[in-house]
Design a protein around this motif. Structure first.
Motif, short mmCIF file in Angstrom:
data_model
loop_
_atom_site.label_atom_id
_atom_site.label_comp_id
_atom_site.label_asym_id
_atom_site.label_seq_id
_atom_site.Cartn_x
_atom_site.Cartn_y
_atom_site.Cartn_z
N ILE A 61 0.81 -1.19 0.10
CA ILE A 61 -0.04 0.09 0.03
C ILE A 61 0.87 1.27 -0.10
N ARG A 62 1.89 1.15 0.88
CA ARG A 62 2.89 2.12 0.79
C ARG A 62 3.72 2.76 -0.59
N TYR A 63 3.88 1.47 -1.34
CA TYR A 63 4.69 1.77 -2.46
C TYR A 63 3.52 2.22 -3.57
N GLN A 64 2.51 1.66 -3.47
CA GLN A 64 1.23 2.00 -4.41
C GLN A 64 1.18 3.46 -4.29
N TRP A 65 1.04 4.22 -3.05
CA TRP A 65 0.95 5.58 -2.80
C TRP A 65 1.95 6.35 -3.66
N TRP A 66 3.16 5.95 -3.25
CA TRP A 66 4.29 6.81 -4.23
C TRP A 66 4.03 6.32 -5.92
#
Length: 279
Positions: A61-66
């Protein structure tokens, strides 16, 4: 956030989280310094994800935010109100940074969530080349560099710098029950002396440093004498070489290597390299 406030934030955060790359970024031309600092902080944010999440899904989820934030500015949409994203949005508008290169950086980091340890040194080097090496090539292009040979040199130097970082962080990984060294380097030595971890770890670190030294030699030869405008992309070579020498003087002991800090003379050494245009 006003531009001067954003610049202060980027500098302060880069200095706190990645002091070596921050120091190198200070030698970038003033008008491009924020872009370089933003790239350094993006790399930091991506690298720390596996350490701050307890479940892989939270990391995805964090990587998808970026990934989404960068895709939005690449498509010309209004940037998210994050200092790093805002600085990168300006770099996108100026044509200093390309979206696909940053997306590839996210893809490479995301694989770390699977907690797969490289089986051998070439596999480790490929991973570091796709992360730290790629970052340095992106920084080189953000500084206005467009020579293929110099871009390859920046990748080699960034890979060497990343490998030195792994060598310095072995003890940290041991404390957190994470192993960053290739399994293939550790097993043969461990079979000889199962009662001690120091000997196999020192041997593995020594093998990593051999690749560091080879990459620095190749990168410096490939770079030649870059213009001062892009020299900030090559300065990690000086720091990596210094760390490698000092780790060897400590007999590649992982505990003592973890305590190494940048020498006080480093800024003057980097300035000399910039003035001489020597990576």
């Amino acid at each position: 956030m006003q531009p001067h406030e954003r610049s202060f934030y980027l500098a302060a955060e880069a200095r706190r989280h990645d002091p070596d790359r921050y120091l190198c970024a200070l030698f970038a031309p003033a008008e491009r310094r924020d872009a370089v600092l933003a790239l350094v902080l993006l790399h930091h944010e991506l690298a720390r994800v596996p350490d701050v999440v307890s479940q892989p899904m939270a990391g995805y989820i964090r990587y998808q935010w970026w990934r989404d934030a960068l895709a939005e500015i690449d498509q010309g949409e209004g940037p998210r109100r994050h200092p790093v994203v805002l600085a990168l949005a300006q770099a996108f508008r100026e044509g200093w940074v390309a979206g696909p290169a940053l997306q590839a950086l996210i893809d490479a980091r995301e694989r770390e969530l699977d907690e797969v340890v490289a089986e051998d040194l070439p596999a480790l080097e490929r991973y570091v080349a796709a992360t730290s090496g790629a970052l340095q090539a992106i920084i080189y292009r953000a500084l206005g560099g467009n020579a293929p040979a110099e871009a390859e040199a920046a990748t080699a130097i960034g890979t060497a710098f990343g490998l030195v970082g792994i060598a310095r962080a072995v003890a940290h990984g041991m404390r957190h029950r994470r192993q960053s060294l290739p399994a293939g380097l550790l097993r043969p030595a461990a079979a000889v002396d199962e009662a001690s971890t120091a000997q196999p770890l020192a041997g593995a670190i020594g093998a990593v440093l051999e690749r560091v030294e080879a990459l620095l030699t190749a990168g410096r030869a490939r770079a030649g004498r870059p213009t001062r405008a892009v020299m900030a992309a090559f300065l990690p070579a000086t720091l990596a070489a210094g760390y490698a020498v000092r780790i060897r003087r400590l007999d590649c002991d992982p505990i003592r290597a973890a305590g190494l800090t940048r020498p006080a003379t480093a800024p003057l050494q980097l300035l000399a390299h910039v003035l001489l245009r020597r990576p």
